[in-house]
Design an enzyme around this catalytic site. Structure first.
Site, short mmCIF file in Angstrom:
data_model
loop_
_atom_site.label_atom_id
_atom_site.label_comp_id
_atom_site.label_asym_id
_atom_site.label_seq_id
_atom_site.Cartn_x
_atom_site.Cartn_y
_atom_site.Cartn_z
CG ASP A 289 -79.65 -2.91 9.96
OD1 ASP A 289 -79.65 -4.11 10.25
OD2 ASP A 289 -80.19 -2.43 8.95
C1 GLC Z 1 -82.92 0.83 7.80
C2 GLC Z 1 -82.94 -0.61 7.38
C3 GLC Z 1 -83.82 -1.43 8.30
C4 GLC Z 1 -83.44 -1.20 9.73
C5 GLC Z 1 -83.44 0.28 10.09
C6 GLC Z 1 -82.97 0.56 11.49
O1 GLC Z 1 -84.17 1.40 7.61
O2 GLC Z 1 -83.40 -0.74 6.06
O3 GLC Z 1 -83.73 -2.78 7.99
O4 GLC Z 1 -84.33 -1.89 10.56
O5 GLC Z 1 -82.59 0.95 9.18
O6 GLC Z 1 -81.61 0.29 11.67
#
Ligand code: GLC
Length: 801
Positions: A492
């Site tokens: 993200d």
């Molecule tokens: C958090 C989010 C997930 C994402 C991960 C890596 O766990 O909930 O959706 O893939 O971060 O950024």
């Protein structure tokens, strides 16, 4: 330092020291009614959406020593004064002779002994009910008689959880508490914001006469609110003032005089915290769980539910730590993540409109598929209904309204995440393999877009939804032929400019295509198969031509063509996911795959798990986005992001290295952290989302426990890839990739209406890398265990070498 131990027999973790480095929690109930209880008895309870209908005021940011949401005081009468104690340490911080919190399946049991009194409280929510029960037993364990008062209490929040913090005029002006007096001194304290007076109310009651009560926090604390929960002045008087709060901070404290307890004598009192629309019938509503036998029965049903759930799959391996996780704690965690998504934890505070995450829930269902496939597929249906006609998906949605949002993808950034719609293909495939319910593929599910009357503009079969997802990625590629990143992919926090490309999404697309090709073959659809094979070959070639960096695969291309995750970068030279996923997608051949995974071991492995990337970005860089808001070593910026670790395990099994796969598994097993809690800090009975990496001064510290995709993927890696128990379309495949020191292992698994007792063992007489499968004593010709569906137990012996 240790703070507790595992009790195998009771399937509990028992905390023995209240001063854990962070609060350690457990979940009770469901998203319909429930929340979490911390190890000193504080609780955050909600009914439905935690942002809109929150009941208790629990503020995780407060010091751990503060009262939070719910609690219990005992008062011992000594001559002319009272000794006020909290049997669970918080908030009086009383010295205790014994402290235990049993973290159980769907319940927590707290035990505190002090001043010759033993208090035992079992906290749970009966299956399908909307009430939290606290079953309290107080025993005189001293030498002489003790006169005891028992005061359970709750502090309420306004149901609009965020408003509670943003508006300190409207909120307190609306909060009201009223008493209902019943025969025999029984009382119900109800509480509501004024506008809900005739709609629904919270209530707190017990099954013992209440001599007085308090519902105004300022009066309970005393001195115009300058008293404290540690020393509430209201408890120094024989009785409460019976305030029915007309505004302000509402709470409910009930005074129970238990009288004199002789040595050995026990009293049992049951409290109920609930919410109901049946306002005029409150005495009837609460009558059922005033009955001890009903409470005992409800607890039994809860235990039965968990026993049935866990019995779907049990293992016996040479690793006790693995057995701990696979038999109890990991299946429980996947159930919790599937149920709670990322709504409510000590870390995700459930105040906003986050709702269900498309990507997260698509992965959560993988973990529960062997346990509750029909509940899992119900969630998959919802997810598919927020997929758009172009094949991409809404990033998040509110499960009550089914309204989707684009997450963090704002106006001036690409409006979609490149990975969401691909994950759900994995979920559908897992469901089909688990259940064989191919009719699901023909089910019509609407796409997200609606007309003015809110009717869907188009519906499509599940198969069509999946095909559109694939088509979206196929069509949205960038300059190198790799999928456009959109706002982000699984990671993200790497938010690049429009036009950037993602190697991860290319790999997820490959994994999804492999699933579809396998399905298409089974369904006998050669046209689809050859189309998808074409897409797959094309992307495989692109990844190998464009993303190989020499010693590993690159992770992204920025919009100007700069590679990210390359030896030529100063920071973020290598990313784990680009290696594990090129192997999982089958893009990396055995040789390149080995080189790439050796690079993971060389540059990213640490004693606490595998880091997501290295070196961390050292300073905020708006061109990289969120990742550079963390200091190096934290979270996605070179931290040990646990969710990515099981993919490393899976890649190692695909390359045939069972020793390395298990070493990665064992390293992040929370059970193994039990002796290192002073560094690790989080609960040793669940996976956390992240551990600080070795670039960080607090290397080894874990945070964000419970609600993480780690739970589902480690369960998948361990059971399907290390133990190799893989439901397929034609039957059960057994493909173990275990440590060389293991002689074998056993598994009991329920699948498609039959029970399989699997015994896997080495047979050195077999040629290397071969497997022989005997089903009920007969050699299975193709090595596949048939689906019998006959409600019988079948013995499967698997010999490997
Ligand atoms: C958090 C989010 C997930 C994402 C991960 C890596 O766990 O909930 O959706 O893939 O971060 O950024």
């Amino acid at each position: 330092m240790k703070f507790g131990y595992f009790d195998d027999h009771k399937k509990e973790y028992i905390i023995t020291n209240p001063k854990t480095p962070t609060r350690w929690i457990n979940y009770i109930g469901t998203l319909d009614f429930g929340g979490f209880v911390d190890h000193t008895g504080g609780a955050l309870i909600c009914r439905g959406d935690p942002a809109l209908n929150r009941i208790t005021k629990y503020i995780p940011q407060l010091p751990a020593s503060d009262f939070n949401g719910e609690g219990l005081y005992v008062r011992i009468k000594e001559k002319d004064q009272y000794r006020v104690l909290s049997p669970f340490y918080v908030p009086t911080l009383s010295a205790l002779d014994r402290f235990e919190t049993h973290v159980g399946l769907g319940y927590s049991k707290l035990i505190g002994e002090t001043n010759g009194l033993r208090c035992e409280v079992t906290i749970f929510i009966p299956q399908g009910e909307e009430v939290e029960l606290r079953d309290i037993r107080v025993t005189n364990i001293g030498e002489g008689p003790i006169e005891v008062d028992l005061i359970p209490l709750v502090e309420y929040t306004h149901p609009a959880a965020l408003k509670q913090f943003t508006n300190a005029d409207w909120i307190p002006q609306t909060m009201v508490s009223r008493i209902i007096e019943e025969p025999d001194g029984l009382k119900i304290l109800k509480q509501y914001p004024f506008m809900l007076r005739d709609v629904r109310v919270n209530y707190f009651t017990s099954n013992h006469p209440v001599s007085s009560y308090e519902s105004d926090r300022a009066v309970f604390l005393g001195a115009n609110g300058y008293g404290s929960f540690q020393h509430p002045l209201g408890l120094l008087e024989p009785e409460f003032k019976n305030t029915q709060a007309n505004r302000g901070d509402n709470m409910a404290a009930l005074m129970h005089h238990l009288g004199e307890l002789a040595p050995g004598e026990t009293r049992r009192i049951i409290t109920q915290l609930g919410q109901t629309e049946e306002i005029d019938r409150l005495p009837e509503v609460v009558s059922r769980f005033r009955d001890q036998a009903e409470v005992d029965q409800a607890f039994l049903s809860l235990s039965q539910f968990w026993e049935d759930y866990l019995s779907k799959m049990q293992v016996a391996t040479p690793s006790k730590d693995m057995d701990h996780m696979l038999n109890v704690h990991n299946p429980r965690q996947v159930y919790i993540t599937k149920n709670w998504s990322r709504y409510l934890s000590l870390y995700q505070l459930g105040l906003g409109d986050r709702g269900i995450g498309f990507r997260d829930s698509s992965q959560d269902v993988l973990g529960v598929m062997g346990f509750i496939p029909e509940e899992a597929v119900a969630l998959v249906r919802n997810l598919l209904s927020v997929q758009k006609r172009d094949g991409s998906a809404m990033h998040q949605y509110n499960p009550l309204t089914m309204v989707g949002t684009t997450g963090e993808a704002e106006e001036d950034t690409p409006q979609y995440y490149s990975d969401d719609h691909l994950w759900v293909i994995l979920s559908v495939a897992a469901y089909l393999k688990e259940t064989g319910n191919l009719a699901f593929l023909d089910e019509e599910i609407p796409f997200y877009e609606k007309d003015k009357e809110n009717n869907p503009l188009e519906t499509g079969t599940v198969l069509e939804h999946m095909a559109r997802g694939i088509a979206f990625t196929k069509q949205n590629v960038g300059a190198h032929g790799l999928p456009l990143l959109g706002f982000a992919d699984w990671n993200d926090t790497v938010n690049l400019r429009a036009g950037a490309e993602s190697v991860f999404t290319a790999c997820l697309y490959g994994v999804a295509l492999k699933e579809l090709i396998e399905l298409g073959r089974f369904l006998g659809k050669p046209d689809l198969v050859s189309t998808w094979e074409g897409y797959y070959r094309e992307m495989k070639a692109v990844v190998n031509q464009q993303a190989w960096d020499g010693e590993w695969y690159r992770r992204y291309y920025d919009s100007d063509g700069t590679p990210i995750g390359s030896a030529e970068n100063e920071h973020g030279k290598i990313f784990t996911n680009a290696q594990s996923w090129t192997v999982m997608a089958g893009y990396a051949g055995p040789q390149r795959g080995r080189v790439a995974m050796d690079a993971v071991k060389k540059y990213l492995d640490t004693e606490n798990g595998v880091k997501l990337s290295t070196p961390g970005y050292d300073g905020f860089d708006p061109l990289k986005g969120g990742v550079s808001t963390y200091p190096p070593g934290a979270k996605e910026n070179g931290g040990i992001f646990l969710h990515a670790n099981p993919w490393v395990m899976i890649a190692e099994t695909l390359l045939g290295d069972g020793d390395q796969a298990f070493a990665y598994y064992d390293k992040i097993n929370p059970v193994t952290k039990n002796d290192k809690i002073d560094i690790y800090e989080s609960e040793p009975y669940v996976y956390p989302q992240n551990i600080l990496g070795d670039e960080h001064p607090q290397f080894g510290l874990a945070r964000n426990s419970w609600l993480t995709g780690t739970a589902s993927w480690v369960y998948t890696a361990a059971t399907k890839h290390i133990l190799g128990i893989q439901p397929g379309y034609e039957g059960l495949h057994i493909k173990p990739c275990i440590p060389s020191s293991w002689e074998g292992f056993q598994v009991k698994r329920d699948l498609r209406g039959a029970e399989y007792e699997l015994l896997v063992r080495r047979n050195p007489a077999l040629p290397e890398n071969t497997t022989q499968v005997f089903v009920d004593g007969e050699l299975a010709a193709n090595g596949i265990v048939p689906y019998f569906g006959d409600a019988q137990t079948h013995r499967v012996e698997v010999e490997i070498n």
